[in-house]
Design an enzyme around this catalytic site. Sequence first.
Site, PDB file in Angstrom:
ATOM      1  N   ILE A 281     -17.907  80.565-127.130  1.00  0.00           N
ATOM      2  CA  ILE A 281     -17.627  79.521-128.127  1.00  0.00           C
ATOM      3  C   ILE A 281     -16.119  79.420-128.291  1.00  0.00           C
ATOM      4  O   ILE A 281     -15.459  80.396-128.646  1.00  0.00           O
ATOM      5  CB  ILE A 281     -18.305  79.873-129.476  1.00  0.00           C
ATOM      6  CG1 ILE A 281     -19.821  79.815-129.301  1.00  0.00           C
ATOM      7  CG2 ILE A 281     -17.847  78.917-130.559  1.00  0.00           C
ATOM      8  CD1 ILE A 281     -20.596  80.413-130.443  1.00  0.00           C
ATOM      9  N   GLU A 283     -13.646  79.158-130.158  1.00  0.00           N
ATOM     10  CA  GLU A 283     -13.324  79.101-131.590  1.00  0.00           C
ATOM     11  C   GLU A 283     -11.834  78.846-131.830  1.00  0.00           C
ATOM     12  O   GLU A 283     -11.447  78.353-132.883  1.00  0.00           O
ATOM     13  CB  GLU A 283     -13.789  80.387-132.303  1.00  0.00           C
ATOM     14  CG  GLU A 283     -13.016  81.666-131.989  1.00  0.00           C
ATOM     15  CD  GLU A 283     -13.332  82.220-130.606  1.00  0.00           C
ATOM     16  OE1 GLU A 283     -14.370  81.842-130.031  1.00  0.00           O
ATOM     17  OE2 GLU A 283     -12.532  83.017-130.084  1.00  0.00           O
ATOM     18  N   ASP A 325      11.724  45.190-135.362  1.00  0.00           N
ATOM     19  CA  ASP A 325      12.682  44.313-136.031  1.00  0.00           C
ATOM     20  C   ASP A 325      13.929  44.211-135.165  1.00  0.00           C
ATOM     21  O   ASP A 325      14.313  45.180-134.513  1.00  0.00           O
ATOM     22  CB  ASP A 325      13.119  44.938-137.367  1.00  0.00           C
ATOM     23  CG  ASP A 325      12.032  44.820-138.397  1.00  0.00           C
ATOM     24  OD1 ASP A 325      11.222  43.893-138.293  1.00  0.00           O
ATOM     25  OD2 ASP A 325      11.997  45.671-139.308  1.00  0.00           O
ATOM     26  N   ASP A 644      11.364  47.879-142.674  1.00  0.00           N
ATOM     27  CA  ASP A 644      12.326  48.597-143.507  1.00  0.00           C
ATOM     28  C   ASP A 644      12.250  48.183-144.971  1.00  0.00           C
ATOM     29  O   ASP A 644      12.210  48.999-145.856  1.00  0.00           O
ATOM     30  CB  ASP A 644      13.754  48.454-142.956  1.00  0.00           C
ATOM     31  CG  ASP A 644      14.086  47.023-142.541  1.00  0.00           C
ATOM     32  OD1 ASP A 644      13.335  46.114-142.936  1.00  0.00           O
ATOM     33  OD2 ASP A 644      15.089  46.813-141.848  1.00  0.00           O
ATOM     34  N   ASP A 648       7.752  44.947-146.292  1.00  0.00           N
ATOM     35  CA  ASP A 648       7.196  45.244-144.973  1.00  0.00           C
ATOM     36  C   ASP A 648       6.034  46.218-145.067  1.00  0.00           C
ATOM     37  O   ASP A 648       5.262  46.380-144.115  1.00  0.00           O
ATOM     38  CB  ASP A 648       8.263  45.884-144.069  1.00  0.00           C
ATOM     39  CG  ASP A 648       9.279  44.862-143.592  1.00  0.00           C
ATOM     40  OD1 ASP A 648       8.951  43.668-143.626  1.00  0.00           O
ATOM     41  OD2 ASP A 648      10.381  45.263-143.188  1.00  0.00           O
ATOM     42  N   ASN A 738     -12.281  87.483-122.966  1.00  0.00           N
ATOM     43  CA  ASN A 738     -12.054  86.357-123.868  1.00  0.00           C
ATOM     44  C   ASN A 738     -10.668  86.463-124.512  1.00  0.00           C
ATOM     45  O   ASN A 738      -9.923  85.490-124.612  1.00  0.00           O
ATOM     46  CB  ASN A 738     -13.148  86.383-124.936  1.00  0.00           C
ATOM     47  CG  ASN A 738     -13.064  85.226-125.886  1.00  0.00           C
ATOM     48  OD1 ASN A 738     -12.806  84.105-125.450  1.00  0.00           O
ATOM     49  ND2 ASN A 738     -13.264  85.473-127.161  1.00  0.00           N
TER      50      ASN A 738
HETATM   51  P1  ATP Z   1      15.465  41.483-139.036  1.00  0.00           P
HETATM   52  O1  ATP Z   1      15.904  41.169-137.663  1.00  0.00           O
HETATM   53  O2  ATP Z   1      15.355  42.918-139.296  1.00  0.00           O
HETATM   54  O3  ATP Z   1      14.313  40.682-139.536  1.00  0.00           O
HETATM   55  P2  ATP Z   1      17.196  39.858-140.656  1.00  0.00           P
HETATM   56  O4  ATP Z   1      18.333  40.358-141.480  1.00  0.00           O
HETATM   57  O5  ATP Z   1      17.478  38.718-139.765  1.00  0.00           O
HETATM   58  O6  ATP Z   1      16.709  41.114-139.939  1.00  0.00           O
HETATM   59  P3  ATP Z   1      16.057  39.374-143.132  1.00  0.00           P
HETATM   60  O7  ATP Z   1      16.708  40.562-143.702  1.00  0.00           O
HETATM   61  O8  ATP Z   1      14.699  38.987-143.540  1.00  0.00           O
HETATM   62  O9  ATP Z   1      16.027  39.453-141.609  1.00  0.00           O
HETATM   63  O10 ATP Z   1      17.033  38.159-143.407  1.00  0.00           O
HETATM   64  C1  ATP Z   1      16.625  36.821-143.213  1.00  0.00           C
HETATM   65  C2  ATP Z   1      17.802  35.901-143.260  1.00  0.00           C
HETATM   66  O11 ATP Z   1      18.397  35.976-144.542  1.00  0.00           O
HETATM   67  C3  ATP Z   1      18.900  36.282-142.295  1.00  0.00           C
HETATM   68  O12 ATP Z   1      18.719  35.705-141.045  1.00  0.00           O
HETATM   69  C4  ATP Z   1      20.139  35.730-142.981  1.00  0.00           C
HETATM   70  O13 ATP Z   1      20.302  34.367-142.688  1.00  0.00           O
HETATM   71  C5  ATP Z   1      19.809  35.880-144.452  1.00  0.00           C
HETATM   72  N1  ATP Z   1      20.409  37.097-144.994  1.00  0.00           N
HETATM   73  C6  ATP Z   1      20.343  38.340-144.502  1.00  0.00           C
HETATM   74  N2  ATP Z   1      20.995  39.224-145.278  1.00  0.00           N
HETATM   75  C7  ATP Z   1      21.489  38.521-146.310  1.00  0.00           C
HETATM   76  C8  ATP Z   1      22.246  38.871-147.469  1.00  0.00           C
HETATM   77  N3  ATP Z   1      22.630  40.090-147.723  1.00  0.00           N
HETATM   78  N4  ATP Z   1      22.576  37.893-148.318  1.00  0.00           N
HETATM   79  C9  ATP Z   1      22.212  36.616-148.091  1.00  0.00           C
HETATM   80  N5  ATP Z   1      21.487  36.234-147.026  1.00  0.00           N
HETATM   81  C10 ATP Z   1      21.128  37.161-146.140  1.00  0.00           C
END
Ligand code: ATP
Length: 911
Positions: A281, A283, A325, A644, A648, A738
């Site tokens: 067995i 175990e 992402d 992140d 999400d 064993n």
């Molecule tokens: P990921 O590729 O991880 O999705 P991302 O930054 O493109 O990253 P989000 O964080 O959802 O995705 O951002 C979406 C959009 O919001 C970005 O493409 C940008 O135009 C705008 N954005 C991102 N960060 C900021 C910020 N700190 N302040 C204002 N607008 C932002």
Amino acid sequence: MPSQWHMLTGEEVARMLAVDQSQGLGEKEAEARYREVGPNDLPRQQGVPLWQMFFNQFKDFMVLVLLAATAISGLLGEYADAVTIMLIVVFNAILGVLQEFRAEKSLAALQKLTAPEARVVRNGQEKKILAARLVPGDIVLLEAGDRVPADVRLLQTAQLEVEESILTGESLPVRKDPATTGSGVGERRNMVFMGTMVTRGRGRGIVVATGPATEMGQIARLLAGAQHEPTPLQRRLAQLGGYLVGFCLLICAAVVVLGVYRGEPLYNMFLAGVSLAVAAIPEGLPAIVTVVLAVGVQRMARRQAIVRKLPAVETLGCATVICADKTGTITQNKMQVRQVVTAGGSVAEITGQGYEPRGQLKFLRGRESRDWQLLMKAAALCNNAVLKRGGLSISGFFRGRAAGQYDGWQVQGDPTEGALLVMAARCGFWREKLVRPEEIVAELPFESERKRMTVLVREKTGLVAYTKGAPDVLLELCTHACRGEQIVPLTEDVKQQIMQQHSGMAAGALRVLAFAWRALPSADMELSPENVERQMVFLGMAGMYDPPRPQVGGAVALCRRAGIKTVMITGDHRLTAQAVAQEIGLMGRGDQILTGQELDRLPDHELSARAEKVSVYARVTPQHKLRIVRALQENGHVVAMTGDGVNDAPAVKKADIGIAMGQSGTDVTREAAGMVLADDDFSTIVAAVEEGRGIYDNIRKFIRYLLSCNVGEVLVMFVAVLAGLPLPLLPMQILWMNLVTDGLPAMALGMDPYDRDIMFRPPRHPRENIFTGGLGWRILGSGVLIAAGTLLVFALAWYQSKQLDLARTMAFNTLVFFQLFYVFSCRSEYHSIWEVGLTSNPYLLLAVAISAALQLLVNYVPLLQRLFHVVPLHPVQWGLVVAVTLLPLLLGTVYRTLQKRLKEKIMYLRV
Ligand code: ATP
């Protein structure tokens, strides 16, 4: 006292806890308080003590039967036999304890890897510390996605919302505000409590209670830590173990009955039968599986992949799609603004090293005018990042996470904002020179769904809003544009022009952010997004480059070879996403890009059909991610998904393997995830998949080894009694065998290096039977071979010499060495021992050497000879034993070599 903190003002709390609100505690003071109040932990469950683990080993029914039988043989006068058997059983138990202890230790180490952290201000500096080291008086910073690390009296908030269901049962988030309070826990708006979750906004406050003194500690509810539920494989193995036990008991009973029928004394047969059952067995199997999983997990941790839930290890090996992402996982998240285009048509290029605020500004068209100045001001003010050199920080009152460092200049906070801060500084706009902290009166924080952020600044002329965000989103909020010195209505033509400029920048892999501005008509209006972010004036755009991580291209190619599809998901613009995807070789022929808007229009079944062809999702929000996971799972995929931000978490939870970011991620996503990437790097996921595949392979290796050997042992005894031969092995010999074969070599096999071509195979199906791919037949075949060889040697020796002790000694040694050599055959299902490399697993060599040495001791130490009833063998007899036992290894090698030659020939003919 702790329950009264909410009745005091922030200043009073700070005074009572003797802390400076802006500087925080000093390190020495914090250390002294820590010594006084102890760690900020809730009591944990104690592990099983060693002695209990040892006694647990004897709970097994068959071991108890064996002990009872041995005790009887002792009473009947067979002292030596009884003592020997007892000793072996004790050794076996010690080995079991060792295996279990290691398993527990490894699991405990995993828990440490995922220990929570908190952001505090100490000595005026923001830093991350282990949450357990927090003390009353610490100034902590909170933001969306954080789990609140202690009970905190809030000092400042911006749209802070906290989900407190763990304390109050109320699952709707509660808006927090330093100025309001009530009596019940749920009504104390100026407090946040340990274990609750920040769902939105930011906050800053003073720790008022830690560990057992917190509300959480007082109601003594334990927080869920990293979970270690059994993996599917462990569950299946437990089931298989059940069948095996039943089957072994049946065969052993048959051996006993047959033996007695043939005239062997009942008592001898009973002892032999029980010993055989104990040996056959497996175990140790569950403990070894746990050790192998846990050791594999540690190996993964060294490659920056931290596993939170053991089942993720197994599922990793089955992954067919990795959704990652873009920003930070595929790219480095080290952004640099390269180009600025104003609404008035000025175009400038900005260059410089890293985060150094000095750089070069070159106007390709136009010049500095009002739109340029407002744009730069918006970039510097609508910004929570902090740019600092060495230890000296240039402050902002809310500070974010550490993002990167270059030549002594570092950026803390969101890298997108960091890049904009550096850009503004390079053009001579410093936040510190533009406003005093108290002039920034409110913030409408950035959220992925909103794709924008606004700050409200008190200027001489009144309240002014500065907004930045995705260009397409901001354009919708604007009614005017600032062109040069003038503010003009934003006509369709101008919009078209702006979008064209935007497309040009995005196609060059630039991430583009736009800026807008508005002088608010009245200072008394409610500062909600709907009221503030409208009728704005468009100022222009900044395009920043975020280089892909260096190893991503290779990792994407490796995934393709391994039959794994890589999918990039981003909130960024379609063209930016496409340019980056092409740069890393992610888009194959016929691959498509789908945007969030298009996705919204597709019903679920159509999305599933499209998902097979889509390799980039652009302008998506976290909610879309959940649909993407579902669509892929619908198609039978095993999906790994990164995340992140706080929103999400549902997608990460739904994915077969949820992956959170260690550096830029939030606690919420980390807790939902099965694995955390310490370095946020996409290639780490691929490394983890490789480990996942390897770990499963290793588990298959020792299952093959253990079961083949057990089949061999049982068959030897069974066939011998069937054939009317005397018993080939005595009970203590069976038990000893064993001990030396199942213990160390099986464990060492679990540490085996993986096959080099492990990523050249297609992914395994998650519900695949552990015996697929011919493993079951191989186990049976090898078991039969081992039994046949042993019986042959035994029969030869018995008929030639008629000395039972001699024949048994030869059978005993044959069976042991058979297994010790056979372990090398189990190292690969695809390659011969020479290809694998004899010395590539030194643990195995050592384990086999130790086992062989122990076996030789039994053969040559006179006392042991007597105890185990063995006699010294002649070199010729040893020769026979070795020749027979090496046979399977040789046959295996020849078979593999021929198989490979044949394959090569076929390939050659096909070409
Ligand atoms: P990921 O590729 O991880 O999705 P991302 O930054 O493109 O990253 P989000 O964080 O959802 O995705 O951002 C979406 C959009 O919001 C970005 O493409 C940008 O135009 C705008 N954005 C991102 N960060 C900021 C910020 N700190 N302040 C204002 N607008 C932002």
